[in-house]
Design a protein around this motif. Sequence first.
Motif, PDB file in Angstrom:
ATOM      1  N   ALA A 194       9.355   2.413   1.296  1.00 10.66           N
ATOM      2  CA  ALA A 194       8.826   1.964   2.468  1.00 10.66           C
ATOM      3  C   ALA A 194       9.759   1.435   3.512  1.00 10.66           C
ATOM      4  O   ALA A 194      10.733   1.041   3.144  1.00 10.66           O
ATOM      5  N   ILE A 195       9.422   1.938   4.810  1.00  8.62           N
ATOM      6  CA  ILE A 195      10.392   1.484   5.905  1.00  8.62           C
ATOM      7  C   ILE A 195       9.543   0.629   6.712  1.00  8.62           C
ATOM      8  O   ILE A 195       8.700   1.206   7.409  1.00  8.62           O
ATOM      9  N   VAL A 196       9.903  -0.841   7.077  1.00 15.72           N
ATOM     10  CA  VAL A 196       9.034  -1.712   7.619  1.00 15.72           C
ATOM     11  C   VAL A 196       9.783  -2.040   8.841  1.00 15.72           C
ATOM     12  O   VAL A 196      11.106  -2.223   9.011  1.00 15.72           O
ATOM     13  N   THR A 197       9.168  -1.889  10.067  1.00 18.46           N
ATOM     14  CA  THR A 197      10.078  -2.207  11.522  1.00 18.46           C
ATOM     15  C   THR A 197       9.015  -3.141  12.059  1.00 18.46           C
ATOM     16  O   THR A 197       7.650  -2.936  12.415  1.00 18.46           O
ATOM     17  N   LEU A 198       9.477  -4.299  12.661  1.00 21.50           N
ATOM     18  CA  LEU A 198       8.814  -5.396  13.425  1.00 21.50           C
ATOM     19  C   LEU A 198       9.603  -5.311  14.993  1.00 21.50           C
ATOM     20  O   LEU A 198      10.717  -5.284  14.891  1.00 21.50           O
ATOM     21  N   ASN A 241       0.975  -1.088   0.070  1.00 24.38           N
ATOM     22  CA  ASN A 241       0.021   0.065   0.148  1.00 24.38           C
ATOM     23  C   ASN A 241       0.805   1.207   0.113  1.00 24.38           C
ATOM     24  O   ASN A 241       0.775   1.907  -0.790  1.00 24.38           O
ATOM     25  N   ALA A 242       1.905   1.262   0.688  1.00 27.93           N
ATOM     26  CA  ALA A 242       2.881   2.408   0.757  1.00 27.93           C
ATOM     27  C   ALA A 242       3.520   2.781  -0.498  1.00 27.93           C
ATOM     28  O   ALA A 242       3.761   3.845  -0.796  1.00 27.93           O
ATOM     29  N   LEU A 243       3.929   1.374  -0.949  1.00 32.70           N
ATOM     30  CA  LEU A 243       4.626   1.583  -2.495  1.00 32.70           C
ATOM     31  C   LEU A 243       3.872   1.854  -3.615  1.00 32.70           C
ATOM     32  O   LEU A 243       4.177   2.886  -4.338  1.00 32.70           O
ATOM     33  N   MET A 244       2.385   1.718  -3.372  1.00 36.90           N
ATOM     34  CA  MET A 244       1.607   1.981  -4.559  1.00 36.90           C
ATOM     35  C   MET A 244       1.199   3.525  -4.372  1.00 36.90           C
ATOM     36  O   MET A 244       0.907   3.880  -5.652  1.00 36.90           O
ATOM     37  N   ASP A 254       6.142   5.834   5.421  1.00 36.28           N
ATOM     38  CA  ASP A 254       6.361   6.357   4.002  1.00 36.28           C
ATOM     39  C   ASP A 254       6.580   7.877   4.304  1.00 36.28           C
ATOM     40  O   ASP A 254       6.354   8.472   5.086  1.00 36.28           O
ATOM     41  N   ARG A 255       6.491   8.555   2.879  1.00 38.57           N
ATOM     42  CA  ARG A 255       6.899   9.892   2.906  1.00 38.57           C
ATOM     43  C   ARG A 255       5.611  10.705   2.569  1.00 38.57           C
ATOM     44  O   ARG A 255       5.887  12.048   2.449  1.00 38.57           O
ATOM     45  N   PRO A 301       1.332  10.455  12.560  1.00 40.20           N
ATOM     46  CA  PRO A 301       2.379  11.499  11.652  1.00 40.20           C
ATOM     47  C   PRO A 301       3.691  11.184  12.057  1.00 40.20           C
ATOM     48  O   PRO A 301       4.276  11.246  13.068  1.00 40.20           O
ATOM     49  N   ARG A 302       4.567  11.317  10.952  1.00 40.15           N
ATOM     50  CA  ARG A 302       5.935  11.097  11.333  1.00 40.15           C
ATOM     51  C   ARG A 302       6.752  12.229  10.457  1.00 40.15           C
ATOM     52  O   ARG A 302       7.406  11.985   9.323  1.00 40.15           O
ATOM     53  N   GLY A 303       6.951  13.473  10.989  1.00 41.32           N
ATOM     54  CA  GLY A 303       7.602  14.380  10.220  1.00 41.32           C
ATOM     55  C   GLY A 303       7.134  14.665   8.749  1.00 41.32           C
ATOM     56  O   GLY A 303       5.888  15.129   8.805  1.00 41.32           O
ATOM     57  N   GLY A 304       7.964  14.392   7.731  1.00 47.10           N
ATOM     58  CA  GLY A 304       7.378  14.739   6.430  1.00 47.10           C
ATOM     59  C   GLY A 304       6.628  13.413   5.898  1.00 47.10           C
ATOM     60  O   GLY A 304       6.149  13.529   4.662  1.00 47.10           O
ATOM     61  N   GLY A 305       6.119  12.641   6.756  1.00 46.92           N
ATOM     62  CA  GLY A 305       5.570  11.377   6.369  1.00 46.92           C
ATOM     63  C   GLY A 305       4.554  10.867   7.379  1.00 46.92           C
ATOM     64  O   GLY A 305       4.073  11.459   8.450  1.00 46.92           O
ATOM     65  N   LYS A 306       4.100   9.621   7.539  1.00 45.35           N
ATOM     66  CA  LYS A 306       3.332   8.939   8.210  1.00 45.35           C
ATOM     67  C   LYS A 306       3.846   7.663   8.542  1.00 45.35           C
ATOM     68  O   LYS A 306       4.501   7.189   8.035  1.00 45.35           O
ATOM     69  N   CYS A 307       3.159   7.029   9.598  1.00 48.40           N
ATOM     70  CA  CYS A 307       3.426   5.431  10.104  1.00 48.40           C
ATOM     71  C   CYS A 307       2.069   4.807  10.070  1.00 48.40           C
ATOM     72  O   CYS A 307       1.256   5.312  11.026  1.00 48.40           O
ATOM     73  N   VAL A 308       1.708   3.852   9.360  1.00 42.62           N
ATOM     74  CA  VAL A 308       0.637   2.911   9.607  1.00 42.62           C
ATOM     75  C   VAL A 308       1.139   1.636  10.749  1.00 42.62           C
ATOM     76  O   VAL A 308       2.330   1.108  10.049  1.00 42.62           O
TER      77      VAL A 308
END
Length: 687
Positions: free
Chosen positions: A618-622, A609-612, A638-639, A673-680
């Motif tokens: 995309a930066i994925v963290t587990l 979803n982030a790439l599309m 994502d940005r 929200p993460r600065g210039g982007g967001k985190c789902v």
Amino acid sequence: MCHGGPVPTTVSVPDDWPAHPDRSLALNRMGSFDWDLATGYMHMDVPALDVFDTAAADYDGRPESLAPRVPPAESVRLDALVSSALKSGAESYGAYFRIRCRDGELRWTHTQGRVLRDGEGRPYRIIGIVRDATEELNHSAERLGLDEERRRQTSVVEATTAALAHARTVQDVIDALSDAHGLERLGSMGMVMGLVEAGRIHLVAEGPQGSFVPGTRFTRIDEEYPMSEVVRSLQPKFIQSPAEFADGYPYLWSKITHMDISAAAYLPLIAQARPIGAIGLLYQDKDGFTQEERNLLVALGSSIAQSLQRAMLLEQEHDIAEGLQQAMLPRRIPDVPGAQIEVRYRSARMGRDIGGDWYDVIPLPGGRVGAVIGDVQGHDTHASAVMGQLRIVLRAYATEGHSPATVMARASAFLHELDTDRFATCTYAEADLDTGVLQLVRAGHIDPLVRTRDGDCRRLPVEGGMPLGLSSEFGRLEYPVTTVELDPGETLLLCTDGLVEQPGADLDDGIRLLTGMVRSLPGDLRRLADRLCELVDERGGDDDMALLLLRREVPESEQGGGRLQQHVAQNDPEALVSARHMIGAAVRAWGARERSDEIELVADELIVNALMHTDGPAIVTLRVLAGPERRLRVEVEDRSSALPRRREAGESGVSGRGLMLVDRLADVWGVEPRGGGKCVWCEFAMT
């Protein structure tokens, strides 16, 4: 007058004419013996005992009584001769041999025996003569054997020179001279050798076992030792008798009297008009040195000195080269939590130049580590210089956060831009130690090996690209990534081909042989690395060897949590596949059990979803959250600042189903929200 006719009555003759045979034999220093083979007794008349310089009272009728008069080497030869005659059915035998008189002098003797046999051909008796053959050999054999002696001397020089031609180290020179073949060529029973070091003589070879004299490992050149004397004078010293040895060097002689040395030759080893050492040859059963023998030994001393100097220079060059090579490699390997790492480097056995083999260990963000093994073409200072630059830039690209494929492609482009004719092979492995996920890229290098926790070992096939430098030159910078899992306790083995190459053997055969050896070697990582290096040292070879072992440590608890972070670039299908693989490995390693598939599906949906819907990666963290209830949290950044919206998809539509899936499968989810982007993000309870 005819011979044998009657004697004229007018001729006066002595009363004892003709002479009795016993008198004839005695005057010609000839005696007889009668040997009963059944009893072993041998009768010898007085003239025969005189030939052996043995008094009748000292002879008890057994051949063993003559042992003090017959040197061991001559005794062995005579025994072999008689045994051969008895077994072969010969009727007679004859031989020249030496005896040692009571005053220590060696004297030539000749024996001839007639073998008596019974009706069935079994020998039961030997009747024969012995005689002093000194004058005979002096007048005839020496002249007849002069050419043969010269041929023998030439053969000795040629054989010794040939043996020394292969010597690449000082120990090689010592071995060529002191082994059984070397001593046999020189006619010596032992050898000592010393090297001049800072005004002293360092004893590096000490003759036969048990001959070392305490306090002589290092001696001053001005001390009264034969090696010191020849180094001072630059002249050989020939000691022709035990008495001369005892008079000239009483202290040394008192320590080696038990060796029964009868003569010795000490030669200075001179190279480029300066003494580099001395060699001593020790003899038993030798009565002085002829002029031909002296000339021969002086010639051999010159040949030995040249070989020794060449070996010393090669060792010096090798030490310098190896020191420079080691300076090019990492000074220390960093401590990496979750892994045990051992590295080794071995230069070629006697390579005169520096090699291009290298290893590196690179700490990376998120608990990851990069492991590098590589080999620049060539064995010279240029190869080493290229290696040093390549190691640094590859480390820089990796620490910047580039994917393994990008790291390798950029390193290849850099090597091509150096405008060098060298290429390099390399394997780069990026390991996430929490999950055990390995991403490997291979550039013309040999495949790595994996040793399992139970000691088995297997080859790890890694899809490869072209060697660094060549791939850029030919415009083929694609480096496929192979992703595998390294289980706790398993060991990744990376090496250069110096560990597996065998002269005249196929490389695949060498890898199979190495795989078998790793199975049989110790499990301790340090001992395993040391033993592999010992195998290289024993085998020798003309190539360097670099080795890197990385073992994933076994966690204290199989339910222990961790953290994983992965960058996924747009238009990079390999990165997406790799991320999916790492997520799956992580959730299984952290004990998600039956929820593993749900977590993988949700994480994959968020990444796609982030790439599309955004223009960047995309930066994925587990990560596993601490607390009374173990929960696994998935975050995808994502940005884009646009927030996602959950909506119902049409009957034929696909878009809009992603967040519905997240909402159904995750225990809780949200957007930050993460600065210039967001985190789902979303969380899952781990049972």
